[in-house]
Enzyme design. Structure first.
Site, PDB file in Angstrom:
ATOM      1  N   GLY A 129      14.739  25.549 -45.237  1.00  0.00           N
ATOM      2  CA  GLY A 129      14.125  24.776 -46.314  1.00  0.00           C
ATOM      3  C   GLY A 129      15.168  24.103 -47.181  1.00  0.00           C
ATOM      4  CG  ASP A 130      15.360  20.076 -47.391  1.00  0.00           C
ATOM      5  OD1 ASP A 130      16.289  20.441 -46.651  1.00  0.00           O
ATOM      6  OD2 ASP A 130      14.541  19.192 -47.096  1.00  0.00           O
ATOM      7  CD  GLN A 183      17.175  15.314 -39.119  1.00  0.00           C
ATOM      8  OE1 GLN A 183      16.153  14.706 -38.809  1.00  0.00           O
ATOM      9  NE2 GLN A 183      17.327  15.925 -40.288  1.00  0.00           N
ATOM     10  CG  HIS A 201      22.548  21.580 -41.567  1.00  0.00           C
ATOM     11  ND1 HIS A 201      22.986  21.527 -42.882  1.00  0.00           N
ATOM     12  CD2 HIS A 201      21.202  21.765 -41.625  1.00  0.00           C
ATOM     13  CE1 HIS A 201      21.950  21.679 -43.686  1.00  0.00           C
ATOM     14  NE2 HIS A 201      20.860  21.827 -42.966  1.00  0.00           N
ATOM     15  CB  SER A 247       5.015  18.163 -30.590  1.00  0.00           C
ATOM     16  OG  SER A 247       6.426  18.088 -30.659  1.00  0.00           O
ATOM     17  CG  HIS A 263       8.791  17.306 -33.034  1.00  0.00           C
ATOM     18  ND1 HIS A 263       7.586  17.972 -33.030  1.00  0.00           N
ATOM     19  CD2 HIS A 263       9.152  17.197 -34.349  1.00  0.00           C
ATOM     20  CE1 HIS A 263       7.245  18.269 -34.274  1.00  0.00           C
ATOM     21  NE2 HIS A 263       8.159  17.801 -35.098  1.00  0.00           N
ATOM     22  CB  ALA A 317      12.466  20.726 -51.416  1.00  0.00           C
ATOM     23  CD  GLU A 331       8.194  17.240 -38.758  1.00  0.00           C
ATOM     24  OE1 GLU A 331       8.664  17.920 -37.815  1.00  0.00           O
ATOM     25  OE2 GLU A 331       8.869  16.864 -39.733  1.00  0.00           O
ATOM     26  CB  ALA A 385      27.382  23.016 -40.355  1.00  0.00           C
ATOM     27  CB  THR A 389       6.841  18.854 -43.454  1.00  0.00           C
ATOM     28  OG1 THR A 389       6.110  17.989 -44.340  1.00  0.00           O
ATOM     29  CG2 THR A 389       7.236  18.088 -42.210  1.00  0.00           C
ATOM     30  CE1 TYR A 390       5.052  26.383 -47.571  1.00  0.00           C
ATOM     31  CE2 TYR A 390       7.390  26.782 -47.870  1.00  0.00           C
ATOM     32  CZ  TYR A 390       6.082  27.122 -48.124  1.00  0.00           C
ATOM     33  OH  TYR A 390       5.788  28.190 -48.929  1.00  0.00           O
TER      34      TYR A 390
END
Length: 274
Positions: free
Chosen positions: A97-98, A165, A138, A5, A255, A41, A7, A141, A38-39
């Site tokens: 989301g950022d 990631q 992350h 896939s 991906h 921030a 991106e 985290a 992508t979307y």
């Protein structure tokens, strides 16, 4: 044949969208399962993401959106998702989301597990939901164990699969996959792959994303510098070997973070196709 896939990020203009469609058509010979868009921030590319997905789908390309809370309420999120459903999408990538630039510590996150739960509660249509996973933890985290707990919450909320990631150490993925299985996470975990096209850009992305660039790789990239042909040859070899190790080790697919460019991803993927 490996399952791929690809991106993209949403272009800023109609000409950019036309170029993106051409890039997707060029990559289509590799038989990707889907292309995601992508979307930005804080929902900063809400309209451009929709326009890119719509343009790709109009061209017969199976494009799907990334979706996050993006600074809006639940009704707005569902309204946007319903617009995507009208385009025929049956899959999304649901993300926390950022933080938008300049939002500072005052920004209150709503997490991806809540987004998945909202979608499952209010959308009746069959929808395959991908969520993000982080083999190298992350950056926000508090620990590796808590990070896996956060992922488990997203799966329990109704996510069907994960996209990771990017990383450059295959063992990070295998160790993470095994820990996820031990935690009861039994959905596909697809590795994210970042071709290397510019070391400075990669270093900036990686510092923000908490991605480790191994010292040997840093030193070799420093040595190559801006010699474009040498960089492409070296990075193609290194990332192709990484991808082959992942596939041999049981990864369910790959991906690619294409950065809207076909050649670097093509050069890697072609080495993996029998």
């Amino acid at each position: 044949m490996p399952q791929f896939s690809f991106e993209f990020f949403p272009p800023r203009s109609s000409r950019g969208r036309a170029n993106l469609v051409a890039t997707a058509e060029r990559l289509s010979r590799l038989g990707p399962e889907f292309y995601s868009v992508t979307y930005g921030a804080g929902g900063s590319t809400r309209e451009r993401t929709y326009e890119a997905v719509a343009a790709l789908r109009e061209a017969g390309i199976n494009a799907i959106p990334h979706l996050s809370w993006g600074g809006v309420d639940a009704d707005d999120v569902i309204a946007l998702l319903n617009e995507y459903l009208k385009l025929g999408i049956d899959r999304i990538v649901a993300l926390r989301g950022d933080v938008p630039s300049g939002a500072g510590s005052s920004h209150q996150f709503r997490y991806a597990d809540a987004l998945v739960r909202l979608i499952r509660a209010r959308i009746d249509a069959p929808l395959y939901i991908e969520v993000a996973a982080y083999p190298e933890v992350h950056p926000d985290a508090p620990s590796a164990s808590r990070d896996i707990e956060f992922l488990k919450r997203k799966i329990d909320a109704g996510a069907n699969g994960c996209i990771t990631q990017y990383f450059y150490n295959a063992e990070a993925y295998f160790h993470f996959r095994d820990r996820c299985a031990a935690a009861g996470i039994d959905v596909p975990i697809v590795p994210g792959v970042m071709p290397i096209t510019n070391y400075d850009t990669l270093a900036r992305f990686s510092a923000k994303a908490g991605v480790d660039i191994p010292r040997w790789l840093q030193r070799r990239l420093d040595e190559i510098g801006e010699h474009a042909d040498a960089l492409l040859d070296f990075s193609t070899e290194v990332v192709s070997i990484l991808c082959q190790r992942l596939l041999t080790g049981g990864a369910p697919g790959l991906h690619f973070y294409t950065l809207n460019k076909a050649p670097p991803t093509e050069a890697i993927a072609e080495r993996l196709v029998p």
